[in-house]
Scaffold this motif. Structure first.
Motif, PDB file in Angstrom:
ATOM      1  N   LEU A  12      -9.250  33.974  22.685  1.00 26.15           N
ATOM      2  CA  LEU A  12      -8.935  35.789  22.335  1.00 26.15           C
ATOM      3  C   LEU A  12      -7.529  36.151  23.845  1.00 26.15           C
ATOM      4  N   GLY A  13      -7.164  35.581  23.970  1.00 18.38           N
ATOM      5  CA  GLY A  13      -6.996  35.802  24.978  1.00 18.38           C
ATOM      6  C   GLY A  13      -7.130  36.176  26.718  1.00 18.38           C
ATOM      7  N   GLN A  14      -7.949  36.377  26.716  1.00 14.43           N
ATOM      8  CA  GLN A  14      -8.991  36.327  27.689  1.00 14.43           C
ATOM      9  C   GLN A  14      -8.731  36.709  28.652  1.00 14.43           C
ATOM     10  N   ASN A  15      -7.859  37.223  29.835  1.00 12.29           N
ATOM     11  CA  ASN A  15      -6.914  36.447  30.969  1.00 12.29           C
ATOM     12  C   ASN A  15      -7.621  38.494  31.654  1.00 12.29           C
ATOM     13  N   PHE A  16      -8.681  38.083  32.861  1.00 15.05           N
ATOM     14  CA  PHE A  16      -9.214  39.396  32.572  1.00 15.05           C
ATOM     15  C   PHE A  16      -7.921  39.737  34.168  1.00 15.05           C
ATOM     16  N   LEU A  17      -7.741  41.018  34.524  1.00  9.23           N
ATOM     17  CA  LEU A  17      -6.669  41.847  35.583  1.00  9.23           C
ATOM     18  C   LEU A  17      -7.976  41.763  36.747  1.00  9.23           C
ATOM     19  N   ILE A  18      -7.439  40.963  37.418  1.00  6.68           N
ATOM     20  CA  ILE A  18      -8.145  41.676  38.981  1.00  6.68           C
ATOM     21  C   ILE A  18      -8.219  41.857  40.119  1.00  6.68           C
ATOM     22  N   ILE A  41      -4.837  48.879  23.962  1.00  8.30           N
ATOM     23  CA  ILE A  41      -5.748  47.907  23.809  1.00  8.30           C
ATOM     24  C   ILE A  41      -6.462  46.383  24.137  1.00  8.30           C
ATOM     25  N   GLY A  42      -7.313  45.769  23.767  1.00  4.36           N
ATOM     26  CA  GLY A  42      -8.240  45.195  24.637  1.00  4.36           C
ATOM     27  C   GLY A  42      -8.679  45.922  25.749  1.00  4.36           C
ATOM     28  N   PRO A  43      -9.232  46.838  26.088  1.00  7.34           N
ATOM     29  CA  PRO A  43      -9.553  46.748  27.335  1.00  7.34           C
ATOM     30  C   PRO A  43     -10.050  45.250  27.947  1.00  7.34           C
ATOM     31  N   GLY A  44     -11.100  45.103  27.557  1.00  8.62           N
ATOM     32  CA  GLY A  44     -11.442  44.005  27.858  1.00  8.62           C
ATOM     33  C   GLY A  44     -13.101  44.456  29.353  1.00  8.62           C
ATOM     34  N   ARG A  45     -12.417  44.073  30.410  1.00  6.86           N
ATOM     35  CA  ARG A  45     -14.142  44.035  31.409  1.00  6.86           C
ATOM     36  C   ARG A  45     -13.670  45.477  31.559  1.00  6.86           C
ATOM     37  N   ILE A  62      -9.098  49.788  21.894  1.00  5.70           N
ATOM     38  CA  ILE A  62      -9.728  49.123  20.936  1.00  5.70           C
ATOM     39  C   ILE A  62     -10.047  47.417  21.386  1.00  5.70           C
ATOM     40  N   GLU A  63     -11.800  47.446  20.870  1.00  8.12           N
ATOM     41  CA  GLU A  63     -11.591  45.853  21.772  1.00  8.12           C
ATOM     42  C   GLU A  63     -12.255  44.778  20.772  1.00  8.12           C
ATOM     43  N   ILE A  64     -12.095  43.710  20.658  1.00 11.92           N
ATOM     44  CA  ILE A  64     -12.022  42.630  19.144  1.00 11.92           C
ATOM     45  C   ILE A  64     -13.745  42.492  19.760  1.00 11.92           C
ATOM     46  N   GLY A  87     -12.869  46.619  16.860  1.00  6.80           N
ATOM     47  CA  GLY A  87     -11.931  46.051  16.087  1.00  6.80           C
ATOM     48  C   GLY A  87     -11.182  45.084  16.592  1.00  6.80           C
ATOM     49  N   ASP A  88     -10.156  45.132  15.129  1.00  7.15           N
ATOM     50  CA  ASP A  88      -8.924  44.230  15.566  1.00  7.15           C
ATOM     51  C   ASP A  88      -8.189  44.779  15.844  1.00  7.15           C
ATOM     52  N   ALA A  89      -6.792  45.302  16.564  1.00  4.41           N
ATOM     53  CA  ALA A  89      -5.896  45.899  16.593  1.00  4.41           C
ATOM     54  C   ALA A  89      -4.742  46.258  16.363  1.00  4.41           C
ATOM     55  N   MET A  90      -4.988  44.716  15.123  1.00  6.00           N
ATOM     56  CA  MET A  90      -4.372  44.423  14.382  1.00  6.00           C
ATOM     57  C   MET A  90      -4.599  45.164  12.872  1.00  6.00           C
ATOM     58  N   ALA A 105      -1.181  49.079  28.087  1.00  6.20           N
ATOM     59  CA  ALA A 105      -2.293  47.544  27.810  1.00  6.20           C
ATOM     60  C   ALA A 105      -1.192  46.197  28.160  1.00  6.20           C
ATOM     61  N   ASN A 106      -2.466  45.674  28.408  1.00  5.04           N
ATOM     62  CA  ASN A 106      -2.664  44.122  28.947  1.00  5.04           C
ATOM     63  C   ASN A 106      -3.230  43.315  27.720  1.00  5.04           C
ATOM     64  N   LEU A 107      -1.844  42.983  26.939  1.00 12.39           N
ATOM     65  CA  LEU A 107      -2.010  42.900  25.838  1.00 12.39           C
ATOM     66  C   LEU A 107      -2.450  41.492  25.373  1.00 12.39           C
ATOM     67  N   TYR A 109      -2.108  37.182  24.945  1.00 13.07           N
ATOM     68  CA  TYR A 109      -0.440  37.073  24.921  1.00 13.07           C
ATOM     69  C   TYR A 109      -0.627  36.124  23.027  1.00 13.07           C
ATOM     70  N   TYR A 110      -1.666  35.899  22.687  1.00 12.94           N
ATOM     71  CA  TYR A 110      -1.264  34.903  20.586  1.00 12.94           C
ATOM     72  C   TYR A 110      -0.910  36.523  20.073  1.00 12.94           C
ATOM     73  N   LEU A 111      -1.177  37.304  20.749  1.00 12.37           N
ATOM     74  CA  LEU A 111      -1.221  38.346  19.727  1.00 12.37           C
ATOM     75  C   LEU A 111       0.072  39.591  19.945  1.00 12.37           C
TER      76      LEU A 111
HETATM   77  N1  SAM Z   1      -7.282  44.786  30.007  1.00  6.14           N
HETATM   78  C1  SAM Z   1      -8.259  43.666  30.342  1.00  6.14           C
HETATM   79  C2  SAM Z   1      -7.342  43.531  31.627  1.00  6.14           C
HETATM   80  O1  SAM Z   1      -6.438  44.045  31.947  1.00  6.14           O
HETATM   81  O2  SAM Z   1      -8.185  42.819  32.183  1.00  6.14           O
HETATM   82  C3  SAM Z   1      -8.019  42.770  29.594  1.00  6.14           C
HETATM   83  C4  SAM Z   1      -6.708  42.114  28.857  1.00  6.14           C
HETATM   84  S1  SAM Z   1      -7.296  40.594  27.743  1.00  6.14           S
HETATM   85  C5  SAM Z   1      -5.222  40.117  27.967  1.00  6.14           C
HETATM   86  C6  SAM Z   1      -6.570  40.970  26.444  1.00  6.14           C
HETATM   87  C7  SAM Z   1      -7.891  41.779  25.955  1.00  6.14           C
HETATM   88  O3  SAM Z   1      -7.700  41.568  24.414  1.00  6.14           O
HETATM   89  C8  SAM Z   1      -9.520  41.221  25.724  1.00  6.14           C
HETATM   90  O4  SAM Z   1     -10.327  41.856  26.260  1.00  6.14           O
HETATM   91  C9  SAM Z   1      -9.672  40.749  24.673  1.00  6.14           C
HETATM   92  O5  SAM Z   1     -10.964  40.200  23.579  1.00  6.14           O
HETATM   93  C10 SAM Z   1      -9.033  41.373  23.591  1.00  6.14           C
HETATM   94  N2  SAM Z   1      -7.793  41.391  22.294  1.00  6.14           N
HETATM   95  C11 SAM Z   1      -8.226  40.160  21.779  1.00  6.14           C
HETATM   96  N3  SAM Z   1      -7.871  40.349  20.507  1.00  6.14           N
HETATM   97  C12 SAM Z   1      -7.472  41.863  20.276  1.00  6.14           C
HETATM   98  C13 SAM Z   1      -7.456  42.084  18.981  1.00  6.14           C
HETATM   99  N4  SAM Z   1      -6.777  41.571  18.277  1.00  6.14           N
HETATM  100  N5  SAM Z   1      -7.439  43.924  18.883  1.00  6.14           N
HETATM  101  C14 SAM Z   1      -7.914  43.934  19.857  1.00  6.14           C
HETATM  102  N6  SAM Z   1      -8.650  44.125  21.461  1.00  6.14           N
HETATM  103  C15 SAM Z   1      -8.461  42.288  21.498  1.00  6.14           C
END
Ligand code: SAM
Length: 265
Positions: A12-18, A41-45, A62-64, A87-90, A105-107, A109-111
């Motif tokens: 799910l491209g989960q690389n969280f900013l620290i 898009i993708g708030p993560g933590r 929106i977080e999947i 949900g899915d941002a797409m 957003a920190n997107l 990357y796969y998407l």
């Molecule tokens: N915003 C956070 C940060 O900066 O630490 C997390 C960024 S991380 C690169 C990408 C986030 O997008 C993850 O939380 C992941 O679960 C979420 N994600 C991945 N695919 C997604 C989708 N299709 N729709 C919504 N969120 C998605």
């Protein structure tokens, strides 16, 4: 109550900013005012979400991942101005975004490329976007004609927005660390409201057809995609382009002029 966050999922491209410094730089770049509405898009933590909630009037995120959604719902409950969506941002109806929504957003990357195309389709609703992307995608967004990174993404994004690659971000600013460098870009959407949806779709079709066969001349690439050869050749002659020109050497203005001319024919 403090609970530990769920472990990161690579798919799910989960690389969280620290790094709080990167968060500050993103917020500064977004030029948020207390009246702004933000889509994340993708708030993560939630590290960026929290900073956005402190800077804007309202944030929709929106977080999947249901684990992160549950974690965030609990950990960020103090933010009255945050709407979390599982949900899915797409699949999110971008066409219903309130006009004037800023995207930050920190997107994942796969998407990142399909999401960007989706957002740009509704660019008239979004005055600016501040996005963290792979450095390589950022380079494609700002690429100029003649560079290897120049292609459909460059032309379509530059058609909709003035783009600045603001700064690079090293893998050390994330946990887990991504395999690639990242970069933050600012897209200031241009005012193309004067154009109809049909005109914008025509332009997108033209650019895709022009780049469909990168090694061929523009005439041959367009012909293979169903354009009338004689119309294309006539447009090139009338507009003083070489008959052997290739898409990768055309500027954005060249694309706009040629597309208009050929579609009129
Ligand atoms: N915003 C956070 C940060 O900066 O630490 C997390 C960024 S991380 C690169 C990408 C986030 O997008 C993850 O939380 C992941 O679960 C979420 N994600 C991945 N695919 C997604 C989708 N299709 N729709 C919504 N969120 C998605």
């Amino acid at each position: 109550m403090d609970v530990s966050p769920p472990a990161a999922l690579k798919h799910l491209g989960q690389n969280f900013l620290i790094d709080p410094n990167i968060i500050r730089k993103i917020i500064t770049l977004a030029e948020l005012s207390p009246t702004d509405r933000v889509l994340e898009i993708g708030p993560g933590r939630g590290i960026l979400t929290e900073a956005l909630c402190r800077s804007a009037d309202h944030v929709t995120a929106i977080e999947i991942d249901p684990r992160l959604y549950a974690y965030l719902s609990e950990q960020r409950s103090q933010f009255q101005n945050l709407t979390l969506i599982l949900g899915d941002a797409m699949a999110y109806p971008v066409e219903q975004l309130p006009i004037g929504t800023v995207v930050v957003a920190n997107l994942p990357y796969y998407l990142s490329t399909p999401l960007l195309f989706r957002l740009l389709e509704q660019a008239h609703r979004i005055p600016r976007l501040v996005l963290m992307l792979q450095n390589e995608v950022a380079d494609r967004l700002v690429a100029k004609p003649g560079r290897s990174a120049y292609g459909i993404l460059s032309v379509m994004a530059q058609y909709s927005a003035d783009i600045t690659k603001a700064f690079k971000v090293s893998p050390q600013c994330f946990r887990p660390r991504p395999d690639v460098d990242s970069a933050v870009v600012l897209l200031r959407v241009k005012d193309r409201m004067e154009q109809t949806r049909e005109a914008r779709d025509q332009f997108a079709t033209f650019v895709r057809a022009a780049f469909a066969h990168r090694r061929k001349t523009l005439v041959n690439s367009l012909k293979d995609q169903g354009y009338e050869q004689k119309h294309v050749e006539l447009a090139l002659t009338t507009l003083h382009f070489s008959a052997s020109i290739r898409a990768e050497t055309l500027s954005l203005d060249d694309f706009i002029t040629l597309s208009r001319h050929i579609h009129r024919a």
